[in-house]
Each structure stands twice: as C-alpha cells, then as structure tokens.
Design a protein around this motif. Sequence first.
Motif, mmCIF file in Angstrom:
data_model
loop_
_atom_site.group_PDB
_atom_site.id
_atom_site.type_symbol
_atom_site.label_atom_id
_atom_site.label_comp_id
_atom_site.label_asym_id
_atom_site.label_seq_id
_atom_site.Cartn_x
_atom_site.Cartn_y
_atom_site.Cartn_z
ATOM 1 N N ASN A 142 0.801 -1.232 0.000
ATOM 2 C CA ASN A 142 0.000 0.000 0.000
ATOM 3 C C ASN A 142 0.834 1.283 0.000
ATOM 4 N N THR A 143 2.056 1.198 -0.476
ATOM 5 C CA THR A 143 2.937 2.362 -0.545
ATOM 6 C C THR A 143 3.535 2.473 -1.943
ATOM 7 N N THR A 144 3.537 3.687 -2.484
ATOM 8 C CA THR A 144 4.172 3.939 -3.775
ATOM 9 C C THR A 144 5.606 4.416 -3.552
ATOM 10 N N PHE A 145 6.521 3.863 -4.326
ATOM 11 C CA PHE A 145 7.930 4.249 -4.258
ATOM 12 C C PHE A 145 8.363 4.779 -5.625
ATOM 13 N N ILE A 146 9.332 5.686 -5.600
ATOM 14 C CA ILE A 146 9.923 6.170 -6.839
ATOM 15 C C ILE A 146 11.438 6.096 -6.721
#
Length: 247
Positions: A131-135
């Motif tokens: 449930n976490t977006t990473f870049i």
Amino acid sequence: MKSNHARNFLLFFCCFFFSTRAFSQSTAEDSIAYASAIENAKSIYHKALYPEEGLYTGPEYYGYPFRFQEGQPYYYKDQMDTGWIRYEGVLYQNVGLRYDLIRDQLIVVQPKNNARICVVNDRVNRFYLFNTTFIYLKTDTAKAAISPGIYAVLYEHNDNMLLKRNRKKITEELTTNEGILRYINDNNAFAIKKGNTYYSVGGKKDVLRVYADKKKQLQQYIRRNNLDFRRDQDNALAKSVAYYDSL
C-alpha cells in the motif's frame, strides 16, 4: 519459439498503436476509447510474453546467512507482497515484490520458479508495495540536495511531494557465550519536493524553513493540531505538506 511470439506481438502492437493514433478523433469520448484500446493492446502484449524476461534478468537474490536478534531487513514485513512496478518505462502488474532496506535492493519474484531476482534500481521508475508507492530519484533529478535512490511517496499533489528514504542498518554485539549478536535499527530520512527543488527535512524547523512564504499559517496549523514531529514524524510531516498545499 517465445522470441518469435514476442516479435509478432510487438509488430502487432506497433501497427495497432499507429493505426489507432491515425484514426483517433479529438473528442473526449474518442480520447477515452483510444486510451482504453492502447491499454488493452498492452495487456495482450504483456500476457503473450508472460513472464516477461526483461524484468527478471538480474542476479539472483540471497538472504542473510545469520539470524537477527531483533528486527528484520525488509520493508514493512518479512514476506513477499503482490504489487506493480514500472521498469524502464514499462508497467508490470501482479508482480511478487520485496524491498531489502539494508542493501537498498528491490527484489522481484520470478513466477516460473519463485527465484528472487535483483532488479537494477536506477532502471526503476515507480513501484507499489504494501500500500505504498515508491519512486527512484536519479542524481540529476534530485540535484545535490538529497541522495539518489528509492524513496517512499508519503504525499504527492501538484508540485509538492513528501518523500521518505527508508533504510535499515545492522548493529553487532560481541558476546562471550553467543558470539556475535545482530540487531536491526531504522535509519530513515525525509525530503520535500517544492516545485523543482528538493530539500532534506527532519522536523518542524526544516518544514517552516522550506515553506517560509506561509510560515505563520503553518505554525498556527501545527500548534492547533498538536502535530508531534518526534513521536509521529511521518504523519506530522505529511499533514504539514498537505496543509501548505491547500493554502
């Protein structure tokens, strides 16, 4: 055999893309239909190549040859999660993912044999895990303000972002009876993106420095909502950035 199928589907995809583009109209309905057609063509292409070798060409990942007295090395929990990853501009969905925070290494699970494969971090655009977006921020993107690497996106809207550099480190203790005991500790860092500039931040003073143009309003908001930058750092920073963005 599979390479022939790949070439055929690639040819099909290119022909489909350019033909639909040539006949597309300027109305909103046609734009939606066109986008849907493109995504459908991509889906067919990806299914034909599944599992796509481009994502699974790195070295195999091996865990740790010792146990830890406290903590575990991965993001959130010591298990795989199913998410998505945009890798070299290509979106891969329903991928088994793990993120080793000690080695700063993103791992994908090969669906054929469940092998754990290390991807090349700087080829990662974005991924979604627990449930976490990473870049991934490159050196030229982040300039000199923060280190290049993988960051969790805690807030993102317009030109404002709050990023968290999730890292862990091992500390060792030499004992007489049990030998070397190893513990894992968090070693996180935060950054704010304001416009095209990145700032390293750690607490309230840094936030007020970055948002000096709205300092008074932000101070009042922080005080009114009892934001705790020591015990609840993620939440306090995210709420502060979001409030500034609303002014």
